[in-house]
Design a protein around this motif. Structure first.
Motif, mmCIF file in Angstrom:
data_model
loop_
_atom_site.group_PDB
_atom_site.id
_atom_site.type_symbol
_atom_site.label_atom_id
_atom_site.label_comp_id
_atom_site.label_asym_id
_atom_site.label_seq_id
_atom_site.Cartn_x
_atom_site.Cartn_y
_atom_site.Cartn_z
ATOM 1 N N VAL A 93 15.983 -9.850 94.069
ATOM 2 C CA VAL A 93 17.072 -8.977 93.633
ATOM 3 C C VAL A 93 18.326 -9.331 94.424
ATOM 4 O O VAL A 93 18.292 -9.404 95.664
ATOM 5 C CB VAL A 93 16.697 -7.495 93.859
ATOM 6 C CG1 VAL A 93 17.833 -6.585 93.403
ATOM 7 C CG2 VAL A 93 15.399 -7.161 93.125
ATOM 8 N N ALA A 95 22.207 -8.894 95.901
ATOM 9 C CA ALA A 95 22.819 -7.826 96.693
ATOM 10 C C ALA A 95 23.493 -6.772 95.816
ATOM 11 O O ALA A 95 23.422 -5.567 96.098
ATOM 12 C CB ALA A 95 23.833 -8.421 97.662
ATOM 13 N N THR A 97 22.706 -5.889 92.741
ATOM 14 C CA THR A 97 21.685 -5.059 92.085
ATOM 15 C C THR A 97 21.073 -4.078 93.073
ATOM 16 O O THR A 97 20.817 -2.909 92.742
ATOM 17 C CB THR A 97 20.599 -5.956 91.479
ATOM 18 O OG1 THR A 97 21.191 -6.873 90.551
ATOM 19 C CG2 THR A 97 19.557 -5.112 90.749
ATOM 20 N N LYS A 98 20.847 -4.539 94.279
ATOM 21 C CA LYS A 98 20.307 -3.651 95.308
ATOM 22 C C LYS A 98 21.254 -2.492 95.586
ATOM 23 O O LYS A 98 20.823 -1.350 95.786
ATOM 24 C CB LYS A 98 20.045 -4.428 96.589
ATOM 25 C CG LYS A 98 18.798 -5.310 96.544
ATOM 26 C CD LYS A 98 18.553 -5.955 97.899
ATOM 27 C CE LYS A 98 17.267 -6.773 97.886
ATOM 28 N NZ LYS A 98 16.989 -7.379 99.209
ATOM 29 N N ALA A 101 20.903 0.028 92.867
ATOM 30 C CA ALA A 101 19.648 0.758 92.983
ATOM 31 C C ALA A 101 19.729 1.798 94.103
ATOM 32 O O ALA A 101 19.241 2.927 93.951
ATOM 33 C CB ALA A 101 18.497 -0.212 93.241
ATOM 34 N N ASP A 102 20.341 1.448 95.200
ATOM 35 C CA ASP A 102 20.479 2.390 96.313
ATOM 36 C C ASP A 102 21.352 3.585 95.926
ATOM 37 O O ASP A 102 21.103 4.721 96.350
ATOM 38 C CB ASP A 102 21.071 1.687 97.535
ATOM 39 C CG ASP A 102 20.011 0.913 98.313
ATOM 40 O OD1 ASP A 102 18.822 1.256 98.191
ATOM 41 O OD2 ASP A 102 20.371 -0.035 99.037
ATOM 42 N N ASP A 131 14.958 -2.537 90.961
ATOM 43 C CA ASP A 131 14.266 -3.153 92.089
ATOM 44 C C ASP A 131 12.873 -2.536 92.197
ATOM 45 O O ASP A 131 12.665 -1.550 92.912
ATOM 46 C CB ASP A 131 15.051 -2.928 93.387
ATOM 47 C CG ASP A 131 14.446 -3.670 94.560
ATOM 48 O OD1 ASP A 131 13.432 -4.362 94.361
ATOM 49 O OD2 ASP A 131 14.987 -3.554 95.675
ATOM 50 N N ASN A 134 10.808 -2.048 95.748
ATOM 51 C CA ASN A 134 11.246 -1.154 96.813
ATOM 52 C C ASN A 134 10.302 0.052 96.873
ATOM 53 O O ASN A 134 10.278 0.894 95.981
ATOM 54 C CB ASN A 134 12.683 -0.685 96.559
ATOM 55 C CG ASN A 134 13.290 -0.016 97.774
ATOM 56 O OD1 ASN A 134 12.705 0.884 98.342
ATOM 57 N ND2 ASN A 134 14.480 -0.457 98.158
#
Length: 345
Positions: A93, A95, A97-98, A101-102, A131, A134
């Motif tokens: 994944v 950065a 996309t992360k 998601a966060d 993601d 996670n």
């Protein structure tokens, strides 16, 4: 290696079969048949079966087959490794996309804080879609599922998180809670125990309390199971009779009469039965009656017994005399005989 002709292959087969016969790798019963096969192959492909020249790169037929199998295995392993690398690369994944998601996870946390569980589930689900590796997103969604009473789905998410990262202790807590809510305290206790093992020396209060709660329920259910399997103890009333039973020495149990005549004190101002039992005249007469039912006719000649019978309301017999049949029943007499100490129910 240069191109291989059919004659080279045929000669290699002939040489292999001849060597097998020479080394006695086949039973003697088949040696003659192999000789015929060698002649047939040599004639069909027009090769000299006695030719010992090196063909197929100077390697025997068995060596070539082994080399081919090794090459195939190596190629398969290379292909597998390549596929794994490709899969890993595809699940990597980036950065950006992360970060998305966060953000979704944070929104889900806010929804949990306001007890908006459907929204929390939707936010965590969107984060997992971005993601899926996670474990935090899976663990949080498990908590949201349990909060909305969807414990089966919570179990799935918690177990998936544990599969991805067995060291993520919070997933064991989610699993324990869901299992307990589903009525499986044994599995809940096991989940909490695994979580405590992962936490090591830094055991959390939530994990510890969860384990103790599940353990208490398991012990409680075990005790109930044991008590149900034990035979029931007969009650005092069933073992001694529903009314008067046998006391020490075969005498009637006069303590049961207390309830009949007002508890500790007797009727009509009579003393408690415990005092009557200490009266030697009464006890002597009772003992005599237990041994000889005919003595009942002489019982009332004792003034103390006559007075007791009248105070107990046993009058009404002929000539105003007490009804002795009631008194006989009190002391175990009647048709059943004296001293039996039991009653048919």
């Amino acid at each position: 290696m240069s191109s291989v002709s059919n004659k080279d292959i045929a000669l290699s087969i002939v040489q292999f079969l001849k060597q097998a016969v020479a080394d006695k790798q086949v039973a003697e019963d088949y040696a003659e048949s192999l000789d015929v096969a060698i002649d047939c192959i040599a004639d069909a492909f027009e090769v000299n079966q006695d030719d010992e020249s090196k063909v197929l790169g100077g390697k025997s037929l068995s060596q070539l087959i082994e080399a081919g199998l090794a090459s195939k295995s190596s190629a398969s392993a290379t292909a597998t490794a390549s596929a794994s690398t490709t899969t890993a690369a595809s699940t990597e994944v980036d950065a950006e996309t992360k970060a998305k998601a966060d953000t979704l996870k944070v929104e889900g946390n806010r929804a949990m804080a306001t007890k908006d569980f459907p929204t929390a589930i939707a936010k965590y689900t969107a984060a997992i879609e971005l993601d899926g590796s996670n474990v935090v997103y899976l663990s949080n969604r498990a908590a949201a599922y349990s909060s909305s009473q969807q414990h089966e789905k919570a179990v799935v998410d918690a177990e998936k998180a544990i599969e991805l990262n067995p060291s993520f202790s919070k997933a064991y807590s989610r699993l324990g809670l869901a299992k307990y809510a589903l009525g499986d305290p044994k599995s809940a206790m096991d989940a909490y125990k695994r979580g405590l093992d992962v936490e090591g020396d830094n055991k959390s209060d939530a994990m510890t309390k969860g384990y103790e709660t599940a353990k208490s329920r398991v012990e409680e259910e075990l005790e109930k199971s044991i008590s149900k399997s034990e035979p029931e103890t007969p009650s005092e009333s069933s073992s001694t009779g529903s009314s008067t039973g046998a006391g020490a020495g075969g005498l009637p149990d006069l303590s049961s009469f207390a309830n009949m005549f007002g508890g500790a004190g007797g009727a009509g101002g009579m003393p408690p039965l415990s005092e009557l039992m200490n009266n030697p005249d009464i006890m002597q007469a009772a003992n005599r009656m237990m041994q000889d039912p005919q003595a009942l006719s002489n019982l009332m000649s004792n003034p103390a017994v006559r007075q007791m019978a009248q105070n107990f309301g046993l009058g009404g017999g002929a000539g105003g005399a007490p009804d002795l049949s009631n008194l006989a029943n009190m002391f175990g007499g009647g048709a059943g005989g004296a001293g039996s100490g039991s009653h048919e129910e």
